[in-house]
Design an enzyme around this catalytic site. Structure first.
Site, PDB file in Angstrom:
ATOM      1  N   ASP A  46       0.764  -1.401   0.104  1.00 43.60           N
ATOM      2  CA  ASP A  46      -0.072  -0.057   0.036  1.00 43.60           C
ATOM      3  C   ASP A  46       0.711   1.061   0.077  1.00 43.60           C
ATOM      4  O   ASP A  46       0.659   2.230  -0.720  1.00 43.60           O
ATOM      5  CB  ASP A  46      -1.065  -0.036   1.314  1.00 43.60           C
ATOM      6  N   ALA A  47       2.018   1.155   0.716  1.00 42.56           N
ATOM      7  CA  ALA A  47       2.830   2.347   0.745  1.00 42.56           C
ATOM      8  C   ALA A  47       3.386   2.932  -0.316  1.00 42.56           C
ATOM      9  O   ALA A  47       3.662   4.052  -0.758  1.00 42.56           O
ATOM     10  CB  ALA A  47       3.907   1.999   1.932  1.00 42.56           C
TER      11      ALA A  47
ATOM     12  N   SER B  64     -36.670  -6.117 -12.492  1.00 38.27           N
ATOM     13  CA  SER B  64     -36.187  -6.779 -11.119  1.00 38.27           C
ATOM     14  C   SER B  64     -36.453  -8.403 -11.501  1.00 38.27           C
ATOM     15  O   SER B  64     -36.643  -8.711 -12.722  1.00 38.27           O
ATOM     16  CB  SER B  64     -37.249  -6.326 -10.128  1.00 38.27           C
TER      17      SER B  64
ATOM     18  N   GLU C 203     -24.617 -16.622  -9.493  1.00 33.23           N
ATOM     19  CA  GLU C 203     -24.142 -15.582  -8.946  1.00 33.23           C
ATOM     20  C   GLU C 203     -24.515 -15.278  -7.295  1.00 33.23           C
ATOM     21  O   GLU C 203     -25.728 -15.564  -7.389  1.00 33.23           O
ATOM     22  CB  GLU C 203     -23.931 -14.216  -9.617  1.00 33.23           C
TER      23      GLU C 203
ATOM     24  N   LYS D  42     -26.598 -12.919  -4.770  1.00 30.50           N
ATOM     25  CA  LYS D  42     -27.237 -11.919  -4.781  1.00 30.50           C
ATOM     26  C   LYS D  42     -27.011 -10.788  -3.960  1.00 30.50           C
ATOM     27  O   LYS D  42     -27.156 -10.948  -2.554  1.00 30.50           O
ATOM     28  CB  LYS D  42     -28.999 -12.090  -4.791  1.00 30.50           C
TER      29      LYS D  42
ATOM     30  N   LYS E  66     -29.065 -17.332 -14.039  1.00 35.17           N
ATOM     31  CA  LYS E  66     -29.346 -16.698 -15.353  1.00 35.17           C
ATOM     32  C   LYS E  66     -29.339 -17.900 -16.589  1.00 35.17           C
ATOM     33  O   LYS E  66     -27.915 -18.448 -16.309  1.00 35.17           O
ATOM     34  CB  LYS E  66     -28.559 -15.557 -15.678  1.00 35.17           C
TER      35      LYS E  66
ATOM     36  N   CYS F 160     -30.716  -4.026  42.269  1.00 35.06           N
ATOM     37  CA  CYS F 160     -29.966  -5.235  41.383  1.00 35.06           C
ATOM     38  C   CYS F 160     -31.041  -6.157  41.412  1.00 35.06           C
ATOM     39  O   CYS F 160     -31.449  -6.627  42.503  1.00 35.06           O
ATOM     40  CB  CYS F 160     -28.705  -5.793  41.789  1.00 35.06           C
TER      41      CYS F 160
ATOM     42  N   CYS G  78     -23.028 -10.182  45.191  1.00 35.20           N
ATOM     43  CA  CYS G  78     -24.213 -10.460  44.382  1.00 35.20           C
ATOM     44  C   CYS G  78     -23.790 -11.741  43.610  1.00 35.20           C
ATOM     45  O   CYS G  78     -22.466 -11.846  43.112  1.00 35.20           O
ATOM     46  CB  CYS G  78     -24.101  -9.341  43.395  1.00 35.20           C
TER      47      CYS G  78
HETATM   48  S1  IVH Z   1     -29.812  -9.411 -12.036  1.00 36.59           S
HETATM   49  C1  IVH Z   1     -32.743  -8.540 -15.299  1.00 36.59           C
HETATM   50  N1  IVH Z   1     -28.043 -10.352 -10.628  1.00 36.59           N
HETATM   51  O1  IVH Z   1     -31.449  -7.785  -7.169  1.00 36.59           O
HETATM   52  C2  IVH Z   1     -31.923  -9.002 -14.056  1.00 36.59           C
HETATM   53  N2  IVH Z   1     -29.223  -8.907  -9.800  1.00 36.59           N
HETATM   54  O2  IVH Z   1     -34.396  -8.358  -7.546  1.00 36.59           O
HETATM   55  C3  IVH Z   1     -31.774  -7.850 -13.462  1.00 36.59           C
HETATM   56  N3  IVH Z   1     -29.192  -8.112  -7.607  1.00 36.59           N
HETATM   57  O3  IVH Z   1     -32.226  -4.938  -8.584  1.00 36.59           O
HETATM   58  C4  IVH Z   1     -30.923  -8.110 -12.083  1.00 36.59           C
HETATM   59  N4  IVH Z   1     -27.299  -9.286  -6.996  1.00 36.59           N
HETATM   60  O4  IVH Z   1     -30.344  -4.604  -7.486  1.00 36.59           O
HETATM   61  C5  IVH Z   1     -29.048  -9.564 -10.661  1.00 36.59           C
HETATM   62  N5  IVH Z   1     -26.300 -10.969  -9.387  1.00 36.59           N
HETATM   63  C6  IVH Z   1     -27.022 -10.464  -9.336  1.00 36.59           C
HETATM   64  C7  IVH Z   1     -27.739  -9.535  -8.477  1.00 36.59           C
HETATM   65  C8  IVH Z   1     -28.910  -8.749  -8.540  1.00 36.59           C
HETATM   66  C9  IVH Z   1     -28.018  -8.278  -6.633  1.00 36.59           C
HETATM   67  C10 IVH Z   1     -30.109  -7.186  -7.091  1.00 36.59           C
HETATM   68  C11 IVH Z   1     -30.283  -5.937  -8.148  1.00 36.59           C
HETATM   69  C12 IVH Z   1     -31.609  -5.889  -8.732  1.00 36.59           C
HETATM   70  C13 IVH Z   1     -32.476  -6.812  -7.854  1.00 36.59           C
HETATM   71  C14 IVH Z   1     -33.405  -7.665  -8.352  1.00 36.59           C
END
Ligand code: IVH
Length: 787
Positions: A35-36, A84, A124, A126, A300, A418, A454
Site C-alpha cells: 500500500d505504501a 427486477s 452468482e 445476490k 441466469k 439489582c 451479588c
Molecule cells: S440481475 C434482469 N444479478 O437484485 C436482471 N441482480 O431483484 C436484473 N441483485 O435490482 C438483475 N445481485 O439490485 C442481478 N447477481 C445479481 C444481483 C442482482 C443483486 C439485485 C439488483 C436487482 C435486484 C433484483
C-alpha cells in the site's frame, strides 16, 4: 523536451501504473505492491497535477475525492429498462422455473430417470445493496445512475466516481463504443462495522444494516461524503450496448473483468438445475463467512440467444431468477426489557421478544448493550421492532417501527435495585481532568454495587478467575461454578482453595478420578505470576495487557494495591478512568479481605515480583508530575522549566513571584500561583510525590541514567512477518528488556523491526529516518542481550 512535456509524460505513466495496481487489487485480488508504494505513486501524481492543473483529466485516479455538493440529483432515463427478478424461496420454486425454461426453449424435460436436456445457468450471489448503471463511452465513464423505478433513475455520476473499484476508464481494448454496465453497489461487513463505529464516536446516526449504509452513502448530494464511505461495486450484467460482445452471460462478465470491471469471485457455470441447487447450498453454508451480505443467489440462462427466445413477463426476465435465503431481519414485538448482571456488576438491558424465526433460528432475546442504546433506538416496551441476526452474532434490535407503537407502550427504566442481589444500582461516572479541574460525567453503564455479595457477579468473577489465561484451573466448568455458588459452597475466589474432596464428589458430573484431578488443578494454580493474578482478580477495564503493565511497572502487588490514581496514570496506556477503577477496586474492603485470604490462609505465592520497573522510574519525573497536575496554561514545556528551576515541589510551592516570573511568562506564572493557592491541590501533589518516594523514587534520579533494563524508555515497533519467532514472542523478549512495543510508527519510535512483507510502517520509518533492523539484525541484537 520542455518541463511541461516531461511532466505530462510522467503523469500518463503514473496514471497507467496506478490503474494497473487498482485493477490488480480490486478486480484480480492480487496486489503486487505494498500500500505504501501505491500511496507514494499516488502522491507523486497528485503533486504533479497540482503543478500542472491543465493536465488534470476526469479519468485520473486522483479524481475520486468527490466534487461540489449538488442541490438535487438530475434524472436519467434508462434506454434499456432496469428490471427486477422473480423470487424462488423453496427448492420446488426453482424446479418450476427450470421447467418453464425448458418449455420456453422447447427442450425435452427430464423425468424420474434423469434424461432430458440440461440448460446451462450462470450462478452468482445476490448482493444486498443498490442496483446501479454505469455508462462508458469510448471506454470512459461518463455517467452513473440509480435504478429508480426501472425506467427513470437519478444521476449519481459524481458519487460513483468516488468508488475505488469502479474504473474511470476501461482497460485494454475491444470494448463496445457504448457500454452500459450494471451491477450492485454495496458495503462489505467490515466496512459497515467500521463506519458505524466512526458514526457513534462522532455522535452521528448509525445505520441499521450494510444495505441502508450503502444506500445512505450513495445517495448523497455531497459526493465528498460518499468518497469517505467504504463502498464497493460488483457488476452482474449490461444494459445499452453499441458494439460486439460474447454470446453468453458468463462470457460477457469475463470480458468485462478483462476491461477492469470487478465481478463476483463466486461466479460459476451450472449444467442443469441440480448443479444450481448444489450452488445454493454451498453458498448458503458459507453465507456467514463471506465478506459481504447476500440475500440469495441469482441463476441466469447462460446463452444470450436462449435469453432472447425466453423474453420477459411483465417486469421480470423469464431467463433469470433469484433464489432467496431466509431473511436476516424480521419484525416482532418487544414483550419486556429485563436486566442482566455481568462480572463487573454492569447491569445490561436485554430485550425479551415475542419468538420469531430469523434466518431459520427462533429468536426470543436480543442484546440492547446499555441504556444509551435504548435511548438511541427510542425503544418502549410493547413496540414492534426489527430484529437482525447477522452471521453468528447475538441478535440485535436495529430499529423501532414507530407507526406500530401501541398506546399503552411503556418507557424502559433502569432498576434502582439489582435484580439478582437487591443492592443499589449506580450509574458509572467518567472522570475527566482538564485545566487542573476534575469533572465527572455520566457513563453509559449502570452497575450493581453488590460486588461479590451479588451471586451473578460472584459466578462470573469465579468463571473469570479460573479461566485459562487467568489462574488456569482446569476441570472447573461454568455449570459446576454455578452449582458451587448456588449451594453456597463458595462465596469468593478464596473459597476455591478450601474445597474438600467430599464436597466436590457431591457435585453433578464428578466421580473419584475427576474430583481428585480438580483438587490437583486447584493446588497447582497456587504459584501464579503477578500479572496473571492481577488479571484473574477481574478489575473492571483491566485486561491481560493492562495487568502486565501494572506488574512490570510497579513490580509488587503491594505497590499496585496502594498506588494512587495519579501515580497509575504514569503507566503506559493507563488513563485516569482505568486508574480510578484500579484504585477503587483495591480500596474496597471486601476485595482486600479476599486478596488477604488468598495470600494468607490459601497459601498463594505470587511469582515474578520485582523492583520498580525501569520504564516507570524513567517517566516518573518532577516535570512529569507537574504536567499531570494539569495546571491551566502550563503544558509539558512549562512543566519542564518549573522542574529544572525549582527541583522540588516544596520549593515550587514556596516560590516567590520574582522567581516564578523569571521562569515562566506572566499568564502561566499566575496560573501556577493560583493553582497552588487553591485548596487541596498542593496536598494532592504532595501525596503523589510521597507515594513515589515511598516506592523508591526521588527526583534527583531523573538526571541519572536509568539503571536496570537495557531498553527502558524505548519504544519499538514490529512489522512484517518474522520467521524465527512469532511476533508475540518477539514482543515478550523486547518487553523483558524494558522496551515498550507499539502498534504504530511515530517520530518517537526508537527502532523498527521489519520482516518480509512490511508495508506502510516500514515506509513511514524510512521517511522519518528511524533505525530499522531486519530479522537477522534483530536476532543479533537479542543475542547481544543474552536472549
Ligand atoms: S440481475 C434482469 N444479478 O437484485 C436482471 N441482480 O431483484 C436484473 N441483485 O435490482 C438483475 N445481485 O439490485 C442481478 N447477481 C445479481 C444481483 C442482482 C443483486 C439485485 C439488483 C436487482 C435486484 C433484483
Amino acid at each position: 523536451m520542455t518541463d511541461a512535456s516531461v511532466a505530462a509524460q510522467r503523469i500518463l505513466q503514473l496514471r497507467s501504473e496506478l490503474d494497473e495496481h487498482n485493477y490488480r487489487y480490486h478486480v484480480l485480488d492480487e496486489p503486487s505492491i505494498p500500500d505504501a508504494e501505491y500511496d507514494r505513486l499516488y502522491h507523486e501524481l497528485k503533486a504533479l497535477e497540482a503543478e500542472h492543473p491543465d493536465l488534470v483529466t476526469a479519468d485520473s485516479p486522483t479524481q475520486r475525492v468527490g466534487s461540489m455538493a449538488l442541490s438535487a440529483f438530475g434524472q436519467v432515463k434508462h434506454e434499456v429498462p432496469m428490471l427486477s427478478l422473480g423470487n424462488a424461496f423453496e427448492e420446488t420454486d426453482l424446479l418450476d422455473f427450470d421447467r418453464r425454461v425448458h418449455e420456453g426453449l422447447d427442450l425435452p424435460a427430464g423425468d424420474l430417470f434423469g434424461g432430458g436436456a440440461e440448460v446451462e445457468y450462470s450462478c452468482e450471489p445476490k448482493l444486498d445493496g443498490l442496483a446501479v448503471s454505469l455508462l462508458y463511452q469510448d471506454g470512459l465513464l461518463v455517467r452513473g445512475a440509480t435504478r429508480g423505478d426501472g425506467t427513470t433513475g437519478e444521476d449519481i455520476s459524481a458519487n460513483v466516481r468516488t468508488i475505488r473499484n469502479i474504473p474511470l476508464k476501461l482497460k485494454g481494448e475491444g470494448w463496445p463504443a457504448v457500454l452500459e454496465v450494471r451491477g450492485e453497489v454495496f458495503m462489505a461487513k467490515a466496512g459497515f462495522e467500521a463506519l458505524n463505529a466512526r458514526q457513534l464516536e462522532q455522535g452521528a446516526k448509525t445505520f441499521a444494516n450494510p444495505r441502508n449504509a450503502a444506500a445512505g452513502s450513495l445517495r448523497q448530494l455531497d459526493s465528498k461524503i460518499t468518497a469517505s464511505r467504504p463502498l464497493e461495486f460488483c457488476c452482474y450484467g449490461i444494459g445499452l450496448v453499441e458494439g460486439d460482445l460474447p454470446a453468453t452471460h458468463i462470457g460477457i462478465l469475463e470480458a468485462l473483468k478483462k476491461w477492469g470491471m470487478p465481478i463476483s469471485r463466486e461466479l460459476k457455470l451450472a449444467k442443469g438445475v441440480d448443479e444450481c441447487l448444489a450452488y445454493y447450498r454451498d453458498i448458503g453454508e458459507r453465507r456467514a463467512s463471506l465478506a459481504y451480505e447476500i440475500d440469495g443467489v441469482v441463476f441466469k440462462v447462460n446463452s444470450l440467444e436462449s435469453q432472447r427466445e425466453l423474453g420477459f413477463r411483465a417486469r421480470e426476465p423469464r431467463w433469470a431468477i433469484a433464489h432467496k435465503f431466509p431473511a436476516m431481519e424480521e419484525m416482532t414485538e418487544l414483550l419486556d426489557v429485563e436486566f442482566q448482571v455481568g462480572r463487573t456488576g454492569a447491569v445490561t438491558p436485554v430485550a425479551r421478544l415475542k419468538p420469531v424465526k430469523v434466518a431459520g433460528v427462533t429468536v426470543s432475546n436480543a442484546t440492547l448493550h446499555n441504556m444509551d442504546e435504548v435511548a438511541r433506538l427510542g425503544l418502549m416496551i410493547g413496540d414492534t421492532v426489527i430484529i437482525r441476526r447477522a452471521g453468528d452474532v447475538i441478535p440485535q434490535v436495529v430499529q423501532v417501527v414507530l407507526d406500530k407503537r401501541p398506546e399503552q407502550a411503556r418507557a424502559v427504566h433502569i432498576p434502582e435495585q439489582c435484580p439478582v442481589c437487591g443492592s443499589h444500582v449506580e450509574r458509572t461516572q467518567l472522570v475527566k481532568r482538564s485545566k487542573g479541574k476534575e469533572t465527572l460525567s455520566e457513563g453509559a453503564v449502570y452497575r450493581c454495587v453488590g460486588r461479590l455479595s451479588c451471586q451473578a457477579q460472584l459466578k462470573q468473577a469465579i468463571i473469570h478467575f479460573v479461566s485459562r489465561r487467568a489462574m488456569d484451573i482446569e476441570g472447573l466448568g461454568d455449570k459446576t461454578i454455578e452449582q458451587l455458588v448456588d449451594e453456597s459452597l463458595i462465596a469468593s475466589p478464596a473459597d476455591l482453595y478450601k474445597l474438600q474432596y467430599a464436597q466436590i464428589i457431591g457435585l453433578e458430573g464428578f466421580a473419584e478420578v475427576s474430583s481428585n484431578k480438580l483438587l490437583q488443578a486447584i493446588q497447582s494454580s497456587k504459584k501464579p505470576a503477578l500479572a496473571r493474578f492481577i488479571y484473574a482478580l477481574g478489575i473492571p477495564d483491566v485486561g491481560e495487557e493492562t495487568a502486565k503493565v501494572l506488574a512490570r511497572s510497579l513490580g509488587t502487588l503491594e505497590r499496585i494495591q496502594k498506588a494512587l490514581p495519579e501515580v497509575l496514570t504514569y503507566l503506559p496506556d493507563i488513563g485516569l478512568e482505568v486508574a480510578y477503577e484500579i484504585h477503587s477496586f483495591f480500596e474496597d474492603e471486601h476485595n482486600q479481605q479476599v486478596i488477604a485470604s488468598l495470600l494468607g490462609e490459601c497459601g498463594l505465592e505470587l511469582q515474578d515480583q520485582s523492583e520498580l520497573g525501569a520504564g516507570f522510574t524513567a517517566c516518573a519525573t518532577l516535570a512529569g508530575l507537574l504536567d499531570k497536575l494539569n495546571i491551566p496554561f502550563v503544558g509539558p514545556g512549562g512543566a519542564q522549566k518549573l522542574a529544572e528551576r525549582f527541583q522540588s515541589l516544596e520549593a515550587l510551592a514556596r516560590a516567590d513571584w520574582l522567581d516564578m516570573r523569571q521562569t515562566l511568562p506572566e499568564k502561566q506564572a499566575n496560573a501556577v500561583r493560583e493553582f497552588f493557592a487553591a485548596a487541596g491541590n498542593l496536598e494532592k501533589a504532595q501525596a503523589i510525590e510521597a507515594q513515589l518516594r515511598d516506592f523508591g523514587m526521588h527526583w534527583q534520579s531523573e538526571k541519572k541514567v536509568v539503571a536496570g533494563l537495557p531498553l527502558a524508555g524505548q519504544t519499538w515497533v514490529l512489522t512484517g512477518t518474522l520467521e524465527a519467532m512469532s511476533r508475540d514472542v518477539a514482543k515478550e523478549k523486547l518487553e523483558s528488556l524494558g522496551a515498550k512495543v507499539a502498534g504504530s510508527v511515530s517520530a518517537k519510535t526508537s527502532c523498527v523491526v521489519a520482516g518480509p512483507g512490511a508495508g506502510s510502517k516500514l515506509a513511514k520509518a524510512n521517511e522519518l529516518g528511524l533505525n530499522v533492523l531486519d530479522e537477522d539484525q534483530f536476532l543479533q541484537a537479542l543475542k547481544g542481550y543474552g536472549l
